[in-house]
Design a protein around this motif. Structure first.
Motif, PDB file in Angstrom:
ATOM      1  N   GLU A 251     -45.409   6.021   1.238  1.00  0.00           N
ATOM      2  CA  GLU A 251     -45.296   7.111   0.330  1.00  0.00           C
ATOM      3  C   GLU A 251     -46.044   8.332   0.757  1.00  0.00           C
ATOM      4  N   PRO A 252     -45.317   9.178   1.636  1.00  0.00           N
ATOM      5  CA  PRO A 252     -45.620  10.365   1.841  1.00  0.00           C
ATOM      6  C   PRO A 252     -45.609  11.594   1.067  1.00  0.00           C
ATOM      7  N   ARG A 254     -47.421  15.387   1.116  1.00  0.00           N
ATOM      8  CA  ARG A 254     -47.502  16.596   1.910  1.00  0.00           C
ATOM      9  C   ARG A 254     -46.624  16.669   3.204  1.00  0.00           C
ATOM     10  N   TYR A 355     -48.984  20.655  -2.644  1.00  0.00           N
ATOM     11  CA  TYR A 355     -50.094  20.891  -3.231  1.00  0.00           C
ATOM     12  C   TYR A 355     -50.507  22.304  -3.010  1.00  0.00           C
TER      13      TYR A 355
HETATM   14  C1  PLP Z   1     -51.871  11.388  -2.653  1.00  0.00           C
HETATM   15  C2  PLP Z   1     -51.146  10.170  -2.689  1.00  0.00           C
HETATM   16  C3  PLP Z   1     -50.254  10.171  -1.527  1.00  0.00           C
HETATM   17  C4  PLP Z   1     -49.418  11.220  -1.108  1.00  0.00           C
HETATM   18  O1  PLP Z   1     -50.334  11.729   0.006  1.00  0.00           O
HETATM   19  P1  PLP Z   1     -50.068  12.804   1.094  1.00  0.00           P
HETATM   20  O2  PLP Z   1     -51.095  13.057   1.908  1.00  0.00           O
HETATM   21  O3  PLP Z   1     -49.536  14.064   0.308  1.00  0.00           O
HETATM   22  O4  PLP Z   1     -48.786  12.178   2.087  1.00  0.00           O
HETATM   23  C5  PLP Z   1     -49.694   8.659  -1.495  1.00  0.00           C
HETATM   24  N1  PLP Z   1     -50.241   7.630  -2.225  1.00  0.00           N
HETATM   25  C6  PLP Z   1     -51.308   7.786  -2.830  1.00  0.00           C
HETATM   26  C7  PLP Z   1     -51.847   6.827  -3.596  1.00  0.00           C
HETATM   27  C8  PLP Z   1     -51.971   9.073  -3.313  1.00  0.00           C
HETATM   28  O5  PLP Z   1     -52.794   9.190  -4.166  1.00  0.00           O
END
Ligand code: PLP
Length: 377
Positions: A251-252, A254, A355
């Motif tokens: 689940e990317p 950024r 972000y």
């Molecule tokens: C923030 C978050 C993400 C995404 O993180 P990135 O650094 O934007 O890739 C995925 N999963 C969870 C649970 C998060 O809190």
């Protein structure tokens, strides 16, 4: 300095109102398509919290298997923006109202953060006659070298809390456990992410998890805008971990959305205070908080506006790029080379697609909000 793609540069130079966010949706689509190709055996859920703007979600939809949401607000928003999209609902501190909303919306997975949350979810699901699919969010005791943020503390469950959930689950057969979720750190390069993935999968094997969600956190290096997370190496490594029939999901956020947003504004004044040069820009970190939040110089391009015939502003120099806020923290970049930057020139900050606007304190000082432009080709 950065070089914006020609369509971003052309759009920026035609803008009549500053500041503006310019989103390169065409570039974003290509980037997402490349990530999709690199990860053929893995489900991709985009983390909406990186940037939930509806045109961004729509541009990504063809290339992802679903969207990860972290609040009832995001859940309702994404369900409206992308009706029918598969959703995973995670995040600490879910209220009963949010859990009920998730069930009524028919989310694909709920990531359980504590035994207490599991009990509350089970009670609500029973009352509504729903059978939610859940993943248990693990807070594994691993040290992660080189991480920008480590998600220890309140996120997910330690071994004792997971064991407690495994005791509870047989007593709530209408709740369907599918496996494990682990988002442990962010800012990691592919080799470290793969090592972590291996550890998570081995840990999850103890409880026969059919599904493992490995979270997000793929590195974005604001000091090296040309470098990208190595999706191909990551995908190849994950394919090996998925080979024995386990479903893997990532689940990317950024690393998907950062590169295709630009914050474009104009120089109000270049001034000198003692030995230091400051370029005061229209707008500020109340629109683009990323450099203040992460403590970096936001990469940028200068787009001169007055043509070569105009007298130049002296020798190329360095300046600190600041905004209009009455706080010394309102800095985009410190003592950076700016060429012959003059009043009226444009500065286009790159890597502002994730972000950025959505984490900024928009109301502070009551300046006008930026305009938003979406480039589709
Ligand atoms: C923030 C978050 C993400 C995404 O993180 P990135 O650094 O934007 O890739 C995925 N999963 C969870 C649970 C998060 O809190």
């Amino acid at each position: 300095m950065l070089e914006p793609p020609p369509r971003v540069r052309a759009c920026a130079l035609e803008l009549e109102r500053f500041p503006a966010y310019v989103y390169d949706l065409a570039g974003l689509g290509e980037h997402a398509a490349a990530i999709r190709t690199a990860l053929p055996n893995v489900e991709i859920f985009y983390a909406a919290k990186a940037n939930p703007d509806p045109p961004i979600l729509a541009a990504l939809e063809p290339y992802v298997d679903g969207i990860e949401v972290s609040s009832g607000g995001e859940l309702a928003h994404v369900a409206r923006a992308l009706p029918g999209a598969r959703l995973a609902f995670g995040g600490p501190g879910k209220t009963d109202e949010e859990l009920e909303l998730a069930l009524r919306t028919g989310v694909h997975r709920i990531h359980v953060e504590s035994p207490r949350e599991l009990e509350r979810l089970a009670a609500i699901a029973r009352r509504l006659g729903h059978e939610p699919g859940v993943l248990l969010r693990a807070n594994l005791d691993v040290t992660v070298a080189g991480a920008a943020l480590t998600m220890d503390g309140p996120f997910g469950m330690d071994d004792a809390a997971i064991a407690r959930c495994l005791e509870l689950l047989p007593r709530m057969p209408w709740v369907r456990p599918y496996g494990v979720h682990a988002h442990l750190a962010s800012g990691l390069a592919a080799p470290v992410m793969l090592e972590l993935a291996g550890r998570i999968v081995r840990w999850a094997d103890r409880m026969d998890a059919a599904e493992v969600n490995l979270g997000g956190g793929m590195a974005v290096d604001y000091r090296a805008p040309g470098e990208r997370f190595d999706w191909a190496a990551y995908g190849a490594g994950l394919a090996r971990l998925a080979a024995d029939g386990r479903a893997l999901r990532v689940e990317p956020g950024r690393a998907v959305a950062a590169y295709h947003g630009w914050y474009v504004t104009d120089v109000l004044e270049v001034k000198h205070t003692r030995d230091a040069a400051f370029a005061v820009l229209r707008g500020g970190t109340h629109h683009l908080r990323t450099p203040a939040a992460k403590g970096h110089d936001q990469p940028f391009a200068v787009l001169p506006r007055w043509g070569a015939a105009e007298p130049d502003g002296g020798p190329p120099g360095t300046a600190t790029l600041v905004g209009q806020l009455c706080t010394p923290k309102d800095v985009f970049a410190r003592a950076v080379p700016v060429g012959r930057l003059r009043e009226g020139d444009l500065v286009a900050f790159g890597m502002a697609g994730a972000y950025a606007w959505n984490i900024s304190h928009h109301g502070f000082l009551m300046h006008p909000e930026p305009a938003f432009h979406y480039l589709t080709g």
